[in-house]
Design a protein around this motif. Structure first.
Motif, PDB file in Angstrom:
ATOM      1  N   THR A 196     101.090  21.846 -53.839  1.00 35.20           N
ATOM      2  CA  THR A 196     101.058  21.432 -52.434  1.00 35.20           C
ATOM      3  C   THR A 196      99.692  21.549 -51.793  1.00 35.20           C
ATOM      4  O   THR A 196      99.405  20.868 -50.817  1.00 35.20           O
ATOM      5  N   GLY A 197      98.875  22.443 -52.298  1.00 36.80           N
ATOM      6  CA  GLY A 197      97.630  22.773 -51.627  1.00 36.80           C
ATOM      7  C   GLY A 197      97.910  23.780 -50.527  1.00 36.80           C
ATOM      8  O   GLY A 197      99.059  24.187 -50.320  1.00 36.80           O
ATOM      9  N   PRO A 198      96.888  24.176 -49.791  1.00 36.94           N
ATOM     10  CA  PRO A 198      97.034  25.246 -48.811  1.00 36.94           C
ATOM     11  C   PRO A 198      97.613  24.815 -47.466  1.00 36.94           C
ATOM     12  O   PRO A 198      97.852  25.642 -46.603  1.00 36.94           O
ATOM     13  N   GLY A 199      97.836  23.528 -47.274  1.00 39.32           N
ATOM     14  CA  GLY A 199      98.263  23.041 -45.967  1.00 39.32           C
ATOM     15  C   GLY A 199      97.055  22.713 -45.105  1.00 39.32           C
ATOM     16  O   GLY A 199      95.911  22.891 -45.509  1.00 39.32           O
ATOM     17  N   SER A 200      97.330  22.234 -43.904  1.00 39.35           N
ATOM     18  CA  SER A 200      96.233  21.757 -43.056  1.00 39.35           C
ATOM     19  C   SER A 200      95.470  22.875 -42.352  1.00 39.35           C
ATOM     20  O   SER A 200      94.390  22.630 -41.815  1.00 39.35           O
ATOM     21  N   ILE A 201      95.995  24.094 -42.350  1.00 38.71           N
ATOM     22  CA  ILE A 201      95.301  25.218 -41.729  1.00 38.71           C
ATOM     23  C   ILE A 201      94.497  25.910 -42.824  1.00 38.71           C
ATOM     24  O   ILE A 201      94.880  26.953 -43.352  1.00 38.71           O
ATOM     25  N   SER A 202      93.381  25.262 -43.178  1.00 34.02           N
ATOM     26  CA  SER A 202      92.595  25.738 -44.318  1.00 34.02           C
ATOM     27  C   SER A 202      91.196  25.166 -44.276  1.00 34.02           C
ATOM     28  O   SER A 202      90.945  24.149 -43.624  1.00 34.02           O
ATOM     29  N   PHE A 203      90.304  25.816 -44.999  1.00 35.94           N
ATOM     30  CA  PHE A 203      88.961  25.275 -45.148  1.00 35.94           C
ATOM     31  C   PHE A 203      88.982  23.979 -45.954  1.00 35.94           C
ATOM     32  O   PHE A 203      88.158  23.094 -45.712  1.00 35.94           O
ATOM     33  N   ASP A 204      89.903  23.855 -46.894  1.00 34.81           N
ATOM     34  CA  ASP A 204      90.015  22.601 -47.650  1.00 34.81           C
ATOM     35  C   ASP A 204      90.209  21.426 -46.700  1.00 34.81           C
ATOM     36  O   ASP A 204      89.559  20.389 -46.842  1.00 34.81           O
ATOM     37  N   GLN A 205      91.086  21.590 -45.734  1.00 30.66           N
ATOM     38  CA  GLN A 205      91.358  20.504 -44.793  1.00 30.66           C
ATOM     39  C   GLN A 205      90.147  20.235 -43.901  1.00 30.66           C
ATOM     40  O   GLN A 205      89.839  19.086 -43.612  1.00 30.66           O
ATOM     41  N   LEU A 206      89.458  21.299 -43.472  1.00 25.76           N
ATOM     42  CA  LEU A 206      88.241  21.113 -42.671  1.00 25.76           C
ATOM     43  C   LEU A 206      87.182  20.339 -43.449  1.00 25.76           C
ATOM     44  O   LEU A 206      86.540  19.430 -42.908  1.00 25.76           O
ATOM     45  N   ILE A 207      86.998  20.696 -44.701  1.00 22.59           N
ATOM     46  CA  ILE A 207      86.026  20.004 -45.550  1.00 22.59           C
ATOM     47  C   ILE A 207      86.452  18.551 -45.733  1.00 22.59           C
ATOM     48  O   ILE A 207      85.633  17.632 -45.620  1.00 22.59           O
ATOM     49  N   PHE A 208      87.721  18.320 -46.023  1.00 23.59           N
ATOM     50  CA  PHE A 208      88.252  16.971 -46.191  1.00 23.59           C
ATOM     51  C   PHE A 208      87.991  16.155 -44.927  1.00 23.59           C
ATOM     52  O   PHE A 208      87.485  15.031 -44.994  1.00 23.59           O
ATOM     53  N   ASN A 209      88.354  16.705 -43.769  1.00 24.25           N
ATOM     54  CA  ASN A 209      88.176  15.976 -42.510  1.00 24.25           C
ATOM     55  C   ASN A 209      86.708  15.690 -42.231  1.00 24.25           C
ATOM     56  O   ASN A 209      86.372  14.613 -41.715  1.00 24.25           O
ATOM     57  N   HIS A 210      85.825  16.608 -42.574  1.00 26.14           N
ATOM     58  CA  HIS A 210      84.403  16.415 -42.331  1.00 26.14           C
ATOM     59  C   HIS A 210      83.830  15.291 -43.198  1.00 26.14           C
ATOM     60  O   HIS A 210      83.110  14.415 -42.716  1.00 26.14           O
ATOM     61  N   PHE A 211      84.161  15.300 -44.480  1.00 29.71           N
ATOM     62  CA  PHE A 211      83.570  14.338 -45.403  1.00 29.71           C
ATOM     63  C   PHE A 211      84.276  12.986 -45.402  1.00 29.71           C
ATOM     64  O   PHE A 211      83.681  11.984 -45.760  1.00 29.71           O
TER      65      PHE A 211
END
Length: 145
Positions: free
Chosen positions: A127-142
């Motif tokens: 599932t991944g970590p969900g949207s409350i995560s650094f992964d999501q922040l990085i995804f949204n930034h790039f």
């Protein structure tokens, strides 16, 4: 290459409740792994570092490194939701080896700990970590989402 990065980083679970539940789940799971198993790597029950089993016959330094990283660094990365899908791989490996190799002849009461950890970290892998995560922040930034 972009598709691979998107699949590794994107993990919005669809609803705020699901994302907050995954946030709580991964923090509770990672804190427990570090508290119970990670701390043993620094000081075991008698004040000495834990002796890590090596059932696969890997070079001892590599075996200790993987076990130590999977119980100390991986929990921190899971708490932050940072490179989560890749970070959980060593922990899945260590816990699966614990279940299938180290504890294969033990009672189910002993085997259930590595089994539950393996299943929980497989869930994070899927599932991944969900949207409350650094992964999501990085995804949204790039990917400007």
């Amino acid at each position: 290459m972009n598709d691979i990065i998107k699949h590794l980083l994107y993990s919005d679970l669809g609803t705020p409740v699901a994302n907050w539940a995954m946030f709580a789940f991964r923090i509770l799971l990672a804190v427990e792994l570090f508290r119970v198993h990670g701390m043993k790597k620094f000081r075991g029950n008698d004040g000495k570092p834990e002796v890590v089993p090596n059932p696969l016959g890997l070079p001892q330094a590599i075996n200790n490194l993987v076990a130590t990283l999977s119980d100390t660094v991986v929990p921190l990365m899971v708490i932050l939701g940072l490179c989560t899908r890749v970070a959980v791989l060593p922990t899945i490996g260590v816990t699966a080896v614990g279940y299938f190799v180290v504890h294969r002849h033990d009672s189910i009461e002993v085997r259930d700990v590595p089994y539950v950890y393996t299943i929980c970290f497989l869930l994070l892998l899927a599932t991944g970590p969900g949207s409350i995560s650094f992964d999501q922040l990085i995804f949204n930034h790039f990917f400007n989402i």
